[in-house]
Design a protein around this motif. Structure first.
Motif, short mmCIF file in Angstrom:
data_model
loop_
_atom_site.label_atom_id
_atom_site.label_comp_id
_atom_site.label_asym_id
_atom_site.label_seq_id
_atom_site.Cartn_x
_atom_site.Cartn_y
_atom_site.Cartn_z
N MET A 1 -4.73 8.81 -21.28
CA MET A 1 -3.52 9.51 -22.51
C MET A 1 -3.77 9.65 -23.50
N GLY A 2 -4.49 8.54 -24.79
CA GLY A 2 -4.36 9.47 -26.32
C GLY A 2 -5.03 9.95 -26.50
N LEU B 1 -9.00 3.53 -18.02
CA LEU B 1 -8.07 2.70 -18.43
C LEU B 1 -7.29 3.70 -18.76
N LEU B 2 -6.43 4.45 -18.24
CA LEU B 2 -4.94 4.99 -18.77
C LEU B 2 -4.37 5.64 -19.75
N SER B 3 -4.05 4.71 -20.65
CA SER B 3 -3.55 4.88 -21.76
C SER B 3 -4.81 5.02 -22.83
N TRP B 4 -5.78 4.63 -22.22
CA TRP B 4 -7.04 5.16 -23.23
C TRP B 4 -6.71 6.62 -22.81
N GLU C 1 4.48 6.63 -20.72
CA GLU C 1 3.57 5.20 -21.24
C GLU C 1 5.17 4.46 -21.30
N ASN D 1 0.26 5.15 -28.39
CA ASN D 1 0.54 6.40 -28.23
C ASN D 1 1.77 6.44 -28.27
N GLY E 1 -6.11 0.10 -13.96
CA GLY E 1 -5.91 0.94 -15.02
C GLY E 1 -5.33 0.53 -16.47
N VAL F 1 -1.11 10.73 -14.55
CA VAL F 1 -2.03 10.32 -15.78
C VAL F 1 -2.59 12.15 -15.64
#
Lengths: 109, 141
Positions: free
Chosen positions: A37-38, A32-35, B49, B114, B105, A58
């Protein structure tokens, strides 16, 4: 360890090495891309099964040292071309994510 | 740095594969300005984001990045459907993204959290049916 050190792992295939001298200080697994990044740290090797081009954005923005596509996932030509353009170190692992990480861990420690 | 630098970007709402172009460009600009890697990383991720959100939900929008003395401001403006419940939208894991986006994703409900995580200041102004403006600031030494 350095990105070039990954070349000693027999189950890894390098698709593009932009900067083999770049340091890898940790490893992160996630799709999961935002995961990613986080949570992924800068200079980590990122193991994923996702192979759409957003992965490369990413990887670039989150400053990961290398992208490792697990489970033998082979990206298309566009993906490889963009990895080259963005200067992303790109590998394919024939192993699942967990086993790929174990192989890395032996070199990281 | 005495001069205020301003960068403008149009974010294409149709093109998912090119999403991130503005963030990548800003990353280059900040590197040229000699910003620290950590500041660059925080700005890049927060902005990406935001870009993705505008592509998923609003059909694109406009991004403005201003380099002020001591902080970098990122303003993202769109004329999308607006956010009904900002408090819910800020919760990790809450997402209204469609399935096709999730298969790439995205849509993990981590975008706005984020953006908050990586910035020192963030406000969301949103009107249902009119659009959303997100303003973020990242401090630098």
């Amino acid at each position: 360890m350095k990105v070039n050190t990954l070349l000693s792992i027999s189950t890894l295939q390098a698709l593009h090495i932009a900067d083999g001298e770049r340091e890898i200080t940790s490893c992160y697994i996630g799709d999961l891309l935002s995961w990613v990044m986080g949570r992924a740290k800068a200079d980590s090797a990122w193991i994923t099964i996702m192979s759409n081009v957003n992965v490369l954005a990413v990887a670039t923005l989150a400053d990961t040292s290398a992208v490792i596509l697990a489970e033998g996932v082979m990206p298309d030509d566009e993906f490889i071309a963009i990895a080259k353009a963005k200067g992303v170190n790109l590998f394919v692992s024939s192993l699942p994510a967990y086993e790929s990480a174990i192989a890395l861990s032996e070199l990281l420690s | 740095m005495n001069d205020t630098l301003v960068f403008h970007f149009e974010v294409d709402g149709e093109d998912f594969t090119s999403a991130g172009q503005a963030s990548v460009q800003i990353k280059k600009n900040l590197r040229q300005l000699g910003m620290s890697p950590e500041v660059i990383r925080r700005v890049s991720i927060a902005m990406y984001e935001g870009e993705i959100n505008m592509v998923i939900h609003a059909g694109g929008g406009h991004a403005t990045v201003t380099i002020e003395e001591g902080y970098i401001e990122i303003k993202l403006e769109d004329k999308g459907p607006g956010i009904k419940d900002i408090e819910m939208a800020m919760m990790e894991g809450y997402s209204t993204a469609p399935d096709n986006v999730r298969s790439l994703g995205f849509g993990a409900g981590m975008g706005l959290p984020n953006m908050k995580r990586y910035t020192d200041f963030m406000t969301i102004e949103s009107e249902v049916g009119a659009g959303t403006t997100v303003t973020m600031r990242v401090n630098y030494a």
